[in-house]
Design a protein around this motif. Structure first.
Motif, PDB file in Angstrom:
ATOM      1  N   GLN A 130       0.830  -1.204   0.000  1.00 51.96           N
ATOM      2  CA  GLN A 130       0.000   0.000   0.000  1.00 51.96           C
ATOM      3  C   GLN A 130       0.868   1.259   0.000  1.00 51.96           C
ATOM      4  OE1 GLN A 130      -3.281   0.202  -0.410  1.00 51.96           O
ATOM      5  NE2 GLN A 130      -3.357  -2.043  -0.577  1.00 51.96           N
ATOM      6  N   THR A 131       1.987   1.197   0.743  1.00 50.69           N
ATOM      7  CA  THR A 131       2.889   2.339   0.774  1.00 50.69           C
ATOM      8  C   THR A 131       3.505   2.588  -0.600  1.00 50.69           C
ATOM      9  OG1 THR A 131       3.433   1.905   3.093  1.00 50.69           O
ATOM     10  CG2 THR A 131       4.961   3.289   1.857  1.00 50.69           C
ATOM     11  N   LYS A 132       3.988   1.494  -1.224  1.00 48.54           N
ATOM     12  CA  LYS A 132       4.605   1.625  -2.547  1.00 48.54           C
ATOM     13  C   LYS A 132       3.584   2.085  -3.589  1.00 48.54           C
ATOM     14  CE  LYS A 132       8.667   0.091  -1.278  1.00 48.54           C
ATOM     15  NZ  LYS A 132       9.884   0.925  -1.330  1.00 48.54           N
ATOM     16  N   LYS A 133       2.388   1.548  -3.504  1.00 47.57           N
ATOM     17  CA  LYS A 133       1.328   1.953  -4.439  1.00 47.57           C
ATOM     18  C   LYS A 133       1.039   3.447  -4.289  1.00 47.57           C
ATOM     19  CE  LYS A 133      -3.007   1.318  -3.606  1.00 47.57           C
ATOM     20  NZ  LYS A 133      -4.333   0.727  -3.321  1.00 47.57           N
ATOM     21  N   GLY A 134       1.075   3.931  -3.043  1.00 51.39           N
ATOM     22  CA  GLY A 134       0.851   5.358  -2.804  1.00 51.39           C
ATOM     23  C   GLY A 134       1.920   6.216  -3.461  1.00 51.39           C
ATOM     24  N   HIS A 135       3.169   5.747  -3.408  1.00 53.13           N
ATOM     25  CA  HIS A 135       4.245   6.492  -4.064  1.00 53.13           C
ATOM     26  C   HIS A 135       4.036   6.532  -5.571  1.00 53.13           C
ATOM     27  CE1 HIS A 135       6.149   6.733  -0.273  1.00 53.13           C
ATOM     28  NE2 HIS A 135       6.738   5.538  -0.269  1.00 53.13           N
ATOM     29  N   VAL A 136       3.689   5.375  -6.154  1.00 53.20           N
ATOM     30  CA  VAL A 136       3.458   5.312  -7.604  1.00 53.20           C
ATOM     31  C   VAL A 136       2.312   6.231  -7.995  1.00 53.20           C
ATOM     32  CG1 VAL A 136       2.728   3.822  -9.508  1.00 53.20           C
ATOM     33  CG2 VAL A 136       4.391   2.977  -7.835  1.00 53.20           C
ATOM     34  N   ALA A 137       1.220   6.208  -7.216  1.00 54.80           N
ATOM     35  CA  ALA A 137       0.068   7.066  -7.506  1.00 54.80           C
ATOM     36  C   ALA A 137       0.462   8.536  -7.431  1.00 54.80           C
ATOM     37  CB  ALA A 137      -1.065   6.758  -6.520  1.00 54.80           C
ATOM     38  N   ARG A 138       1.301   8.882  -6.451  1.00 46.71           N
ATOM     39  CA  ARG A 138       1.731  10.276  -6.315  1.00 46.71           C
ATOM     40  C   ARG A 138       2.572  10.711  -7.498  1.00 46.71           C
ATOM     41  NH1 ARG A 138       6.281  12.143  -3.588  1.00 46.71           N
ATOM     42  NH2 ARG A 138       6.501  10.141  -2.527  1.00 46.71           N
ATOM     43  N   PHE A 139       3.511   9.839  -7.921  1.00 47.45           N
ATOM     44  CA  PHE A 139       4.338  10.173  -9.075  1.00 47.45           C
ATOM     45  C   PHE A 139       3.486  10.390 -10.318  1.00 47.45           C
ATOM     46  CE2 PHE A 139       7.910   7.511  -6.986  1.00 47.45           C
ATOM     47  CZ  PHE A 139       8.337   8.610  -6.254  1.00 47.45           C
ATOM     48  N   LEU A 140       2.523   9.483 -10.540  1.00 48.47           N
ATOM     49  CA  LEU A 140       1.652   9.611 -11.719  1.00 48.47           C
ATOM     50  C   LEU A 140       0.808  10.872 -11.639  1.00 48.47           C
ATOM     51  CD1 LEU A 140       0.477   5.895 -12.092  1.00 48.47           C
ATOM     52  CD2 LEU A 140       1.984   7.122 -13.654  1.00 48.47           C
ATOM     53  N   SER A 141       0.313  11.203 -10.445  1.00 42.95           N
ATOM     54  CA  SER A 141      -0.521  12.402 -10.295  1.00 42.95           C
ATOM     55  C   SER A 141       0.262  13.674 -10.528  1.00 42.95           C
ATOM     56  CB  SER A 141      -1.157  12.426  -8.896  1.00 42.95           C
ATOM     57  OG  SER A 141      -0.166  12.646  -7.900  1.00 42.95           O
ATOM     58  N   HIS A 142       1.591  13.586 -10.364  1.00 35.80           N
ATOM     59  CA  HIS A 142       2.455  14.730 -10.668  1.00 35.80           C
ATOM     60  C   HIS A 142       2.803  14.795 -12.152  1.00 35.80           C
ATOM     61  CE1 HIS A 142       4.056  15.077  -6.253  1.00 35.80           C
ATOM     62  NE2 HIS A 142       2.798  15.429  -6.394  1.00 35.80           N
ATOM     63  N   GLY A 143       2.320  13.821 -12.936  1.00 34.14           N
ATOM     64  CA  GLY A 143       2.595  13.820 -14.372  1.00 34.14           C
ATOM     65  C   GLY A 143       3.872  13.110 -14.749  1.00 34.14           C
ATOM     66  N   ASN A 144       4.437  12.314 -13.840  1.00 32.80           N
ATOM     67  CA  ASN A 144       5.690  11.622 -14.113  1.00 32.80           C
ATOM     68  C   ASN A 144       5.450  10.166 -14.505  1.00 32.80           C
ATOM     69  OD1 ASN A 144       7.255  13.884 -13.299  1.00 32.80           O
ATOM     70  ND2 ASN A 144       6.936  13.321 -11.170  1.00 32.80           N
ATOM     71  N   LYS A 145       6.307   9.651 -15.383  1.00 31.12           N
ATOM     72  CA  LYS A 145       6.283   8.220 -15.677  1.00 31.12           C
ATOM     73  C   LYS A 145       6.923   7.482 -14.506  1.00 31.12           C
ATOM     74  CE  LYS A 145       6.538   8.607 -20.718  1.00 31.12           C
ATOM     75  NZ  LYS A 145       7.256   8.154 -21.939  1.00 31.12           N
ATOM     76  N   VAL A 146       6.565   6.202 -14.358  1.00 33.80           N
ATOM     77  CA  VAL A 146       7.119   5.410 -13.263  1.00 33.80           C
ATOM     78  C   VAL A 146       7.634   4.083 -13.801  1.00 33.80           C
ATOM     79  CG1 VAL A 146       6.741   4.417 -10.976  1.00 33.80           C
ATOM     80  CG2 VAL A 146       5.401   6.414 -11.695  1.00 33.80           C
ATOM     81  N   LYS A 147       8.899   3.836 -13.540  1.00 31.42           N
ATOM     82  CA  LYS A 147       9.508   2.544 -13.872  1.00 31.42           C
ATOM     83  C   LYS A 147       9.411   1.676 -12.622  1.00 31.42           C
ATOM     84  CE  LYS A 147      14.045   0.525 -14.953  1.00 31.42           C
ATOM     85  NZ  LYS A 147      15.476   0.848 -15.157  1.00 31.42           N
ATOM     86  N   VAL A 148       8.579   0.628 -12.700  1.00 30.28           N
ATOM     87  CA  VAL A 148       8.375  -0.256 -11.558  1.00 30.28           C
ATOM     88  C   VAL A 148       9.249  -1.495 -11.744  1.00 30.28           C
ATOM     89  CG1 VAL A 148       6.702  -1.492 -10.149  1.00 30.28           C
ATOM     90  CG2 VAL A 148       5.996   0.568 -11.402  1.00 30.28           C
ATOM     91  N   THR A 149      10.088  -1.768 -10.762  1.00 27.62           N
ATOM     92  CA  THR A 149      11.026  -2.887 -10.841  1.00 27.62           C
ATOM     93  C   THR A 149      10.736  -3.908  -9.754  1.00 27.62           C
ATOM     94  OG1 THR A 149      12.756  -1.425 -11.706  1.00 27.62           O
ATOM     95  CG2 THR A 149      13.465  -3.544 -10.834  1.00 27.62           C
ATOM     96  N   ILE A 150      10.499  -5.164 -10.151  1.00 23.36           N
ATOM     97  CA  ILE A 150      10.374  -6.265  -9.199  1.00 23.36           C
ATOM     98  C   ILE A 150      11.749  -6.910  -9.076  1.00 23.36           C
ATOM     99  CG2 ILE A 150       9.243  -8.454  -8.640  1.00 23.36           C
ATOM    100  CD1 ILE A 150       7.297  -6.185  -8.661  1.00 23.36           C
ATOM    101  N   MET A 151      12.281  -6.976  -7.857  1.00 24.58           N
ATOM    102  CA  MET A 151      13.614  -7.542  -7.647  1.00 24.58           C
ATOM    103  C   MET A 151      13.497  -8.970  -7.111  1.00 24.58           C
ATOM    104  SD  MET A 151      15.554  -4.255  -5.920  1.00 24.58           S
ATOM    105  CE  MET A 151      14.524  -4.366  -4.454  1.00 24.58           C
ATOM    106  N   PHE A 152      14.020  -9.923  -7.883  1.00 25.04           N
ATOM    107  CA  PHE A 152      13.996 -11.333  -7.476  1.00 25.04           C
ATOM    108  C   PHE A 152      15.323 -11.699  -6.815  1.00 25.04           C
ATOM    109  CE2 PHE A 152      11.077 -11.021 -11.061  1.00 25.04           C
ATOM    110  CZ  PHE A 152       9.956 -11.690 -10.590  1.00 25.04           C
ATOM    111  N   ARG A 153      15.237 -12.486  -5.761  1.00 24.80           N
ATOM    112  CA  ARG A 153      16.446 -12.956  -5.090  1.00 24.80           C
ATOM    113  C   ARG A 153      16.364 -14.465  -4.860  1.00 24.80           C
ATOM    114  NH1 ARG A 153      17.099  -8.236  -0.436  1.00 24.80           N
ATOM    115  NH2 ARG A 153      17.549  -6.510  -1.872  1.00 24.80           N
ATOM    116  N   GLY A 154      17.500 -15.139  -5.026  1.00 30.99           N
ATOM    117  CA  GLY A 154      17.567 -16.578  -4.764  1.00 30.99           C
ATOM    118  C   GLY A 154      16.533 -17.368  -5.539  1.00 30.99           C
ATOM    119  N   ARG A 155      15.754 -18.184  -4.811  1.00 30.32           N
ATOM    120  CA  ARG A 155      14.773 -19.066  -5.449  1.00 30.32           C
ATOM    121  C   ARG A 155      13.604 -18.317  -6.063  1.00 30.32           C
ATOM    122  NH1 ARG A 155      14.317 -23.970  -0.971  1.00 30.32           N
ATOM    123  NH2 ARG A 155      16.512 -24.650  -1.095  1.00 30.32           N
ATOM    124  N   GLU A 156      13.443 -17.047  -5.705  1.00 27.47           N
ATOM    125  CA  GLU A 156      12.352 -16.257  -6.280  1.00 27.47           C
ATOM    126  C   GLU A 156      12.480 -16.156  -7.799  1.00 27.47           C
ATOM    127  OE1 GLU A 156      11.660 -13.167  -2.514  1.00 27.47           O
ATOM    128  OE2 GLU A 156      12.736 -12.534  -4.312  1.00 27.47           O
TER     129      GLU A 156
END
Length: 203
Positions: A110-136
């Motif tokens: 929810q916190t991260k989603k809020g940041h993304v929503a804020r960036f978009l509302s400011h008119g900015n593009k957002v590069k969302v990165t999922i970071m995998f580690r180990g067995r993920e």
């Protein structure tokens, strides 16, 4: 050969005007855009003086050079005004980055989603990165589903400009704001907040 004193000197972008135009003849254009024809430089300068205007070289590479009769001071002022207006109307799009883990807990999501929503509302593009580690890394579908969910949750503010794709150990998606959201210059505290977010995610 260029003298040492001239090396490194800035190249002037100003057009040559009046007595600085040193060619035998020019192709002359009148103040209203009418073609006068090829005339001697002396005659062109005389016409400019009689009309209380400047003789301005507008196409130096032409043979002979093209010169126009105009009020050069007024021309420079209007050009500067247009450039200023163009900069004012220019939309500045900034690409922000938000990093998530595939097994992120609901509160952090929810916190991260809020940041993304804020960036978009400011008119900015957002590069969302999922970071995998180990067995993920053997479960890319987890990252894909998370990115899909995020895109759906912020659909009112933006859309998927670049679909999720694997990039080494990461999966990347780019979200862009809808066209009715006007970009704006982001304040420094937003940048500082984003830096703190990235640092805490990577910690």
């Amino acid at each position: 050969m260029t003298s040492p004193s001239n090396r490194g000197a800035p190249v002037s972008t100003e057009p040559r005007i009046n007595d600085r135009i040193r060619v035998p003849e020019v192709r002359l254009v009148g103040p209203n855009g009418e073609q006068v024809g090829i005339v001697r430089i002396e005659d062109a300068l005389r016409l400019a003086q009689e009309a209380d205007l400047d003789l301005v070289e507008v196409a130096a590479q032409a043979r002979p050079p093209v010169c126009k009769l105009m009020d050069y001071g007024k021309f420079k002022y209007e050009t500067a005004q247009k450039a200023r207006e163009s900069r004012r109307n220019q939309q500045l799009t900034v690409i922000k980055e938000q990093k998530l883990r595939p097994k992120i807990d609901p509160h952090d999501y929810q916190t991260k989603k809020g940041h993304v929503a804020r960036f978009l509302s400011h008119g900015n593009k957002v590069k969302v990165t999922i970071m995998f580690r180990g067995r993920e890394q053997s479960r890319p579908e987890l990252g894909y589903r998370l990115l899909q969910k995020l895109a759906e949750d912020v659909a009112e503010l933006g859309f998927v400009e670049s679909n999720p794709k694997q990039d080494g150990r990461n999966m990347i998606m780019v979200l862009a704001p809808h066209k009715n959201i006007k970009p704006r210059v982001v304040k420094h505290d937003d940048d500082a907040t984003e830096a703190d977010e990235t640092a805490s995610e990577e910690a």
